[in-house]
Design a protein around this motif. Structure first.
Motif, mmCIF file in Angstrom:
data_model
loop_
_atom_site.group_PDB
_atom_site.id
_atom_site.type_symbol
_atom_site.label_atom_id
_atom_site.label_comp_id
_atom_site.label_asym_id
_atom_site.label_seq_id
_atom_site.Cartn_x
_atom_site.Cartn_y
_atom_site.Cartn_z
ATOM 1 N N VAL A 196 0.848 -1.189 0.000
ATOM 2 C CA VAL A 196 0.000 0.000 0.000
ATOM 3 C C VAL A 196 0.887 1.243 0.000
ATOM 4 O O VAL A 196 1.854 1.334 0.768
ATOM 5 N N PHE A 197 0.534 2.198 -0.863
ATOM 6 C CA PHE A 197 1.305 3.423 -0.990
ATOM 7 C C PHE A 197 0.391 4.636 -0.782
ATOM 8 O O PHE A 197 -0.763 4.641 -1.212
ATOM 9 N N ARG A 198 0.929 5.631 -0.114
ATOM 10 C CA ARG A 198 0.241 6.916 -0.029
ATOM 11 C C ARG A 198 0.632 7.725 -1.251
ATOM 12 O O ARG A 198 1.817 7.969 -1.504
ATOM 13 N N THR A 199 -0.358 8.152 -2.033
ATOM 14 C CA THR A 199 -0.068 8.877 -3.269
ATOM 15 C C THR A 199 -0.369 10.364 -3.161
ATOM 16 O O THR A 199 0.229 11.170 -3.881
ATOM 17 N N TYR A 200 -1.294 10.732 -2.254
ATOM 18 C CA TYR A 200 -1.717 12.133 -2.207
ATOM 19 C C TYR A 200 -2.491 12.389 -0.926
ATOM 20 O O TYR A 200 -3.184 11.500 -0.411
ATOM 21 N N SER A 201 -2.372 13.592 -0.396
ATOM 22 C CA SER A 201 -3.240 14.074 0.678
ATOM 23 C C SER A 201 -3.490 15.552 0.453
ATOM 24 O O SER A 201 -2.611 16.272 -0.061
ATOM 25 N N THR A 202 -4.670 16.018 0.832
ATOM 26 C CA THR A 202 -4.986 17.441 0.722
ATOM 27 C C THR A 202 -5.770 17.874 1.953
ATOM 28 O O THR A 202 -6.551 17.090 2.516
#
Length: 263
Positions: A196-202
């Motif tokens: 599992v990868f974190r690709t984006y947060s806003t």
């Protein structure tokens, strides 16, 4: 005030000929096209961001039982999480997060057909989440991160010590924040190997991406009608807490209709 405005009596805005309106509309259209192209470019750059592998084993309480982050994908490769502000013991969820969530159920089926699972995550225990979800009538999945570091690690929950220092790490910077919970959206990707990868947060105003109502209000003459510079969303209510929506004070008569005399 020009003649048309004076005759109307209620219009406090320039009123022009159709030719001038079309000319000014076309000028604005050029700006809108520029914004669309910029939006597409930023979206491309967003997709090109590097990823971060999730090494920590997060476990969530769900209506179906305990689940790892990888299992929240429900067989899809992309997961979109709304960090919903509902802390342990809160009587109800944040009204602005609820405003965001009001848009979810209609989007869910379309996102799933584009390989995206969408759900909300809050730090409140699952029974408290379920009670509020039932009250609001939502159907989307909502899970609990209670007892884990998930919210804190993703910058949407803060300890009392952090709050006491008058600044927390939010929206990728140190800043004051008035609550132990904060809004946000995070996106994850799951590989064929199960990584599992974190690709984006806003965060901050970035969460407006979920507020489709805002996009429609931005098309209207009065816009969002937000005049409070400190808290622009002070008009928002939980959808079961609004008073009756304003209606027209008079109804136009229909010429020739037999009932027009009763209007």
């Amino acid at each position: 005030m020009n003649t048309a405005m004076a005759e109307a009596g209620t219009v406090d805005h320039p009123v022009v000929s159709m030719d001038r309106w079309v000319a000014e509309r076309k000028a604005l259209l050029a700006r809108e096209k520029e914004l669309t192209r910029m939006h597409d470019q930023v979206a491309h750059e967003r997709r090109a961001l590097p990823w971060v592998r999730i090494e920590k084993e997060y476990v969530f309480d769900t209506p179906e039982g305990w689940s790892t982050l990888a299992n929240l994908f429900e067989g899809r490769r992309q997961l979109l999480v709304q960090h919903f502000m509902l802390g342990p013991g809160w009587e109800e969820g944040c009204k602005s997060c609820s405003y965001m969530a009001d848009h979810v159920d209609g989007m869910k089926v379309h996102l799933e057909h584009r390989d995206v699972t969408l759900m909300a995550v809050s730090r409140a225990p699952l029974p408290e989440i379920e009670a509020f979800r039932r009250r609001m009538g939502w159907q989307f999945k909502w899970v609990s991160s209670y007892g884990t570091d998930f919210n804190h690690d993703f910058g949407v929950s803060f300890t009392q010590d952090e709050l006491a220092r008058d600044e927390v790490y939010y929206n990728f910077d140190m800043q004051p924040f008035p609550s132990e919970e904060a809004p946000g959206i995070s996106v994850f990707y799951r590989s064929e190997a199960g990584e599992v990868f974190r690709t984006y947060s806003t965060y901050g105003r970035g969460v407006e991406v979920m507020m489709g109502t805002y996009s429609l209000l931005d098309l209207t003459p009065r816009g969002r009608i937000e005049d409070n510079p400190l808290y622009a969303m002070d008009w928002v209510r939980h959808h079961d807490r609004y008073e009756q929506a304003p209606i027209a004070k008079t109804k136009p008569a229909v010429l020739g209709a037999c009932c027009s005399t009763h209007v």
